[in-house]
Design a protein around this motif. Structure first.
Motif, PDB file in Angstrom:
ATOM      1  N   TYR A 147       0.803  -1.227   0.000  1.00  0.00           N
ATOM      2  CA  TYR A 147       0.000   0.000   0.000  1.00  0.00           C
ATOM      3  C   TYR A 147       0.835   1.275   0.000  1.00  0.00           C
ATOM      4  O   TYR A 147       1.740   1.454   0.778  1.00  0.00           O
ATOM      5  CB  TYR A 147      -0.938   0.035   1.211  1.00  0.00           C
TER       6      TYR A 147
ATOM      7  N   PRO B  19      -0.484   5.394  -0.962  1.00  0.00           N
ATOM      8  CA  PRO B  19      -1.574   6.185  -1.521  1.00  0.00           C
ATOM      9  C   PRO B  19      -1.268   6.680  -2.926  1.00  0.00           C
ATOM     10  O   PRO B  19      -0.149   7.083  -3.219  1.00  0.00           O
ATOM     11  CB  PRO B  19      -1.708   7.356  -0.539  1.00  0.00           C
TER      12      PRO B  19
ATOM     13  N   LEU C 220      -5.576   6.203   3.091  1.00  0.00           N
ATOM     14  CA  LEU C 220      -6.316   5.982   1.851  1.00  0.00           C
ATOM     15  C   LEU C 220      -6.639   7.323   1.216  1.00  0.00           C
ATOM     16  O   LEU C 220      -6.654   8.359   1.879  1.00  0.00           O
ATOM     17  CB  LEU C 220      -7.581   5.150   2.081  1.00  0.00           C
TER      18      LEU C 220
ATOM     19  N   CYS D  71     -14.140   4.623  -4.923  1.00  0.00           N
ATOM     20  CA  CYS D  71     -13.229   3.645  -4.329  1.00  0.00           C
ATOM     21  C   CYS D  71     -14.017   2.777  -3.357  1.00  0.00           C
ATOM     22  O   CYS D  71     -15.066   3.173  -2.848  1.00  0.00           O
ATOM     23  CB  CYS D  71     -12.095   4.328  -3.568  1.00  0.00           C
TER      24      CYS D  71
ATOM     25  N   LEU E 214     -13.547   0.135   0.156  1.00  0.00           N
ATOM     26  CA  LEU E 214     -12.748  -0.409   1.246  1.00  0.00           C
ATOM     27  C   LEU E 214     -13.388  -1.731   1.624  1.00  0.00           C
ATOM     28  O   LEU E 214     -14.530  -1.766   2.100  1.00  0.00           O
ATOM     29  CB  LEU E 214     -12.740   0.552   2.430  1.00  0.00           C
TER      30      LEU E 214
ATOM     31  N   ARG F 247     -10.511   1.688  -7.686  1.00  0.00           N
ATOM     32  CA  ARG F 247      -9.457   1.171  -6.807  1.00  0.00           C
ATOM     33  C   ARG F 247     -10.104   0.554  -5.584  1.00  0.00           C
ATOM     34  O   ARG F 247     -11.074   1.088  -5.053  1.00  0.00           O
ATOM     35  CB  ARG F 247      -8.469   2.271  -6.378  1.00  0.00           C
TER      36      ARG F 247
ATOM     37  N   TYR G 198      -9.285  -0.774  -1.726  1.00  0.00           N
ATOM     38  CA  TYR G 198      -8.397  -0.874  -0.573  1.00  0.00           C
ATOM     39  C   TYR G 198      -8.804  -2.105   0.229  1.00  0.00           C
ATOM     40  O   TYR G 198      -9.983  -2.311   0.513  1.00  0.00           O
ATOM     41  CB  TYR G 198      -8.492   0.356   0.316  1.00  0.00           C
TER      42      TYR G 198
ATOM     43  N   VAL H 275      -4.273  -1.281   6.168  1.00  0.00           N
ATOM     44  CA  VAL H 275      -4.487  -1.477   4.741  1.00  0.00           C
ATOM     45  C   VAL H 275      -3.402  -2.417   4.231  1.00  0.00           C
ATOM     46  O   VAL H 275      -2.222  -2.075   4.210  1.00  0.00           O
ATOM     47  CB  VAL H 275      -4.463  -0.137   3.976  1.00  0.00           C
TER      48      VAL H 275
ATOM     49  N   GLU I 177      -3.619  -2.347  -2.112  1.00  0.00           N
ATOM     50  CA  GLU I 177      -4.530  -1.586  -2.968  1.00  0.00           C
ATOM     51  C   GLU I 177      -4.532  -2.220  -4.352  1.00  0.00           C
ATOM     52  O   GLU I 177      -3.463  -2.531  -4.890  1.00  0.00           O
ATOM     53  CB  GLU I 177      -4.050  -0.143  -3.035  1.00  0.00           C
TER      54      GLU I 177
END
Length: 265
Positions: A7, A9, A40, A48, A50, A216, A218, A232, A235
C-alpha cells in the motif's frame, strides 16, 4: 491490468485528493486499537471501495472520515483541508434506507433541505427534476411501503445527494437487497456517480461488490477483537472494460478479484 501492490496512496500529479486519510489510528474504547495507521485517498470523481471481513473496523473508519469520531492519531483531509473530528462536511449513506414511513418519497428525499432551513415547496421543486435520473420517476407521491428494496435505496441515495456534499461515504448500501437487485444497483450507482462527478468511498465485505464498483479497492486486514489492529494490506487498481454480458464476466474483473482475495488471505 495493474497489479496489486504494497500500500502506498495514489495521488495524481498536481491533483488535490477529494478525501484523504493520513495514518488514522482509531480506538473503540480508548484502549483497544481498531486500526493502526490507515492511509487511503479518493480522487475527485472517483469511486473507491474499502473491503474487509466483518469486525475489522470498516464502519469505524467511515465514522472518522465523516467526523463522527476523533482518531487517536492521524487526520482526515477534505480537498486538502484538515476536517478531523468535524462532522457535516461529507454526505453519509447508512446501510438501512431509514425512510420515514409517515412521509411520502418526495418529502423523505427533501428532508436534508428542509432541516437546513429551506421551505418545503422550494425543497420539492429542487428535488423533483432529479427523480427520473435516479430511477424514481412517478414515485414522488408514493409511500415507502409501496416501493421495492432497490427503489427505496435509490430514494435514500437521492436524499444523500441532496445533502449537498461532493464527497459521499456509503456503508454497505446494498447488502440488504437480493442478489439480482444488488447487481443492478451497483451498475446503476457507478453510472450515476460518473455522470454527477461524485467522489465516493464505499465500504463492504463483499469482494464482488468492491471490484464491480470501484476504480481502486483498498483491502483492510486485521482482527481488532483478537488484538490485531487493522491496516491497509494493499490496494488493487481495477481496469474497467466493457464485455459481453457485463464487466463482471471479463478477464480484467476476475484478475482484480483474485488480487483482492489474495490480500484478504
Amino acid at each position: 491490468m495493474s497489479p496489486s501492490r504494497a500500500y502506498e496512496p495514489v495521488v495524481a500529479q498536481g491533483d488535490v485528493p477529494a478525501l484523504e486519510a493520513e495514518h488514522l489510528t482509531l480506538s473503540w474504547d480508548g484502549s483497544t486499537l481498531v486500526t493502526d495507521g490507515v492511509d487511503l485517498t479518493v480522487m475527485p470523481g472517483e469511486v473507491c471501495c474499502l473491503v474487509g471481513r466483518s469486525g475489522c473496523g470498516k464502519t469505524t473508519i467511515l465514522h472518522a472520515l465523516a467526523g463522527l469520531t476523533t482518531p487517536v492519531s492521524g487526520r482526515v483531509l477534505l480537498h486538502g483541508e484538515d476536517v478531523t473530528g468535524r462532522p457535516g462536511r461529507v454526505s453519509y449513506m447508512l446501510q438501512k434506507d431509514l425512510l420515514l414511513p409517515s412521509r411520502r418519497i418526495i418529502d423523505n428525499v427533501c428532508l436534508p433541505l428542509v432541516l437546513g432551513g429551506m421551505r418545503r415547496a422550494e425543497a420539492r421543486a429542487k428535488a423533483e427534476p432529479l427523480f427520473e435520473r435516479f430511477g424514481l420517476a412517478s414515485s414522488e407521491l408514493k409511500w415507502p411501503s409501496e416501493l421495492s428494496g432497490g427503489m427505496r435505496q435509490r430514494a435514500a441515495f437521492l436524499r444523500t445527494y441532496l445533502m449537498g456534499a461532493d464527497v459521499t461515504l456509503l456503508d454497505e448500501p446494498f447488502s440488504a437487497l437480493d442478489a439480482l437487485t444488488r447487481t443492478d444497483m451497483r451498475r446503476w450507482f457507478v453510472d450515476v456517480a460518473r455522470e454527477l462527478g461524485l467522489s465516493a468511498l464505499v465500504i463492504t465485505h463483499d469482494v464482488d461488490e468492491a471490484v464491480s464498483m470501484a476504480s481502486r479497492v483498498y483491502v483492510l486486514a486485521g482482527s481488532p477483537a483478537a488484538g490485531e489492529p487493522s491496516r491497509v494490506a494493499g490496494e488493487v487498481a481495477v481496469e474497467r472494460v466493457d464485455g459481453a454480458g457485463g464487466f463482471e464476466l471479463t478477464d480484467e474483473y476476475l484478475a482484480a478479484k483474485r488480487q483482492v482475495m489474495a490480500l484478504l488471505g
